[in-house]
Motif scaffolding. Structure first.
Motif, short mmCIF file in Angstrom:
data_model
loop_
_atom_site.label_atom_id
_atom_site.label_comp_id
_atom_site.label_asym_id
_atom_site.label_seq_id
_atom_site.Cartn_x
_atom_site.Cartn_y
_atom_site.Cartn_z
N LEU A 34 0.82 -1.20 0.00
CA LEU A 34 0.00 0.00 0.00
C LEU A 34 0.86 1.26 0.00
CD1 LEU A 34 -2.59 -1.23 2.64
CD2 LEU A 34 -2.93 -1.10 0.16
N ASP A 94 -3.91 5.26 -2.35
CA ASP A 94 -4.69 4.03 -2.49
C ASP A 94 -6.00 4.21 -1.72
OD1 ASP A 94 -2.98 2.49 -4.05
OD2 ASP A 94 -1.93 1.65 -2.32
N ARG A 95 -7.09 3.78 -2.33
CA ARG A 95 -8.40 3.85 -1.65
C ARG A 95 -8.78 2.44 -1.22
NH1 ARG A 95 -11.40 7.44 -0.08
NH2 ARG A 95 -13.65 7.40 -0.01
N LEU A 96 -9.13 2.29 0.05
CA LEU A 96 -9.37 0.98 0.64
C LEU A 96 -10.80 0.86 1.16
CD1 LEU A 96 -6.18 0.87 2.91
CD2 LEU A 96 -6.39 0.05 0.57
N GLU A 138 -8.85 6.42 2.51
CA GLU A 138 -7.75 6.67 1.58
C GLU A 138 -6.45 6.78 2.37
OE1 GLU A 138 -6.39 10.03 -1.64
OE2 GLU A 138 -8.49 9.40 -1.59
N THR A 176 -2.22 -5.93 2.16
CA THR A 176 -3.56 -5.88 2.75
C THR A 176 -3.70 -6.86 3.93
OG1 THR A 176 -4.39 -7.31 0.98
CG2 THR A 176 -4.76 -4.94 0.74
N GLU A 223 -9.69 -4.38 1.45
CA GLU A 223 -9.69 -4.57 -0.01
C GLU A 223 -9.31 -3.25 -0.68
OE1 GLU A 223 -13.07 -5.50 -3.44
OE2 GLU A 223 -13.66 -5.27 -1.34
N VAL A 224 -8.42 -3.31 -1.67
CA VAL A 224 -8.06 -2.11 -2.42
C VAL A 224 -9.14 -1.90 -3.48
CG1 VAL A 224 -6.34 -0.99 -3.88
CG2 VAL A 224 -5.60 -2.54 -2.06
N TYR A 255 -6.53 1.81 -6.93
CA TYR A 255 -5.08 1.88 -6.81
C TYR A 255 -4.59 3.28 -7.18
CZ TYR A 255 -5.19 -3.23 -6.87
OH TYR A 255 -5.43 -4.55 -6.58
#
Length: 195
Positions: free
Chosen positions: A48, A52-54, A69, A91, A115-116, A119
């Motif tokens: 990560l 990155d947005r998770l 984020e 992750t 979970e991503v 990206y």
């Protein structure tokens, strides 16, 4: 006989000129590209990074779940437990870090999933049709990235690609093969060929 000797002398002179011309080098970008030692880029576990947005799911606790984020400091800010470092973690590693923090007096036996969902982008420069920033997709290769950027220009070196990862200080030359991978946040440069 005289014409044969003249012909051979002219051929020897022409061959000598060609050899000496090939031996000279100049300070051109193409010459630099030809002398580079290349490596092979292979796929590695995704870590990560900023932007990155998770999607974090804490099972049985919808108020603790949500989309987060990774900020410029490499952390995400979650309800109840605050800042969690995410930079450089996979992750599963982040799942473990969140579960450990939640188990420390907040949630009994927390089960966490990360979970991503978006990206960080990659960048492509040099001898392509449309250089710029592009969204990353899982399994991206340099050939896919070049196709998204409008293909190679007519001057492109199609044998070597230069990639600078987000965590590196300089770009590295790699063999441009169908399996040369791109990671999120990479800066790809397609150089110019000599001839």
């Amino acid at each position: 006989m005289l014409t044969l000797r003249s012909f051979l002398a002219i051929m020897a002179l022409a061959l000598g000129l060609m050899v000496s011309a090939c031996g000279t080098t100049g300070p051109t970008a193409g010459a630099r590209d030809a002398d580079v030692t290349t490596l092979s880029q292979i796929a590695t576990a995704y870590t990560l990074g900023s932007s990155d947005r998770l999607r974090v799911t804490v099972f049985g606790h919808p108020t603790l779940s949500g989309e987060f984020e990774v900020d410029g400091t490499g952390a995400i800010s979650m309800p109840l437990i605050g800042q969690i470092a995410a930079l450089g973690l996979s992750t599963p590693d982040l799942e473990g870090a969140i579960a450990t923090k939640l188990a420390d007096g907040y949630v009994l036996d927390p089960r966490v999933s990360v979970e991503v969902i978006n990206y960080r982008p990659y960048y492509i420069l040099g001898e392509v049709g449309r250089p710029g920033e592009y969204p990353y997709t899982s399994g991206l290769t340099v050939q896919n990235a070049v196709a998204a950027a409008g293909g190679f220009s007519y001057r492109a070196n199609k044998r070597v690609v230069y990639i600078k990862s987000m965590d590196a200080n300089q770009e590295i030359a790699y063999d441009l093969t169908p399996s040369t991978v791109v990671k999120p946040g990479d800066t790809i440069r397609i150089g110019e060929r000599i001839f």
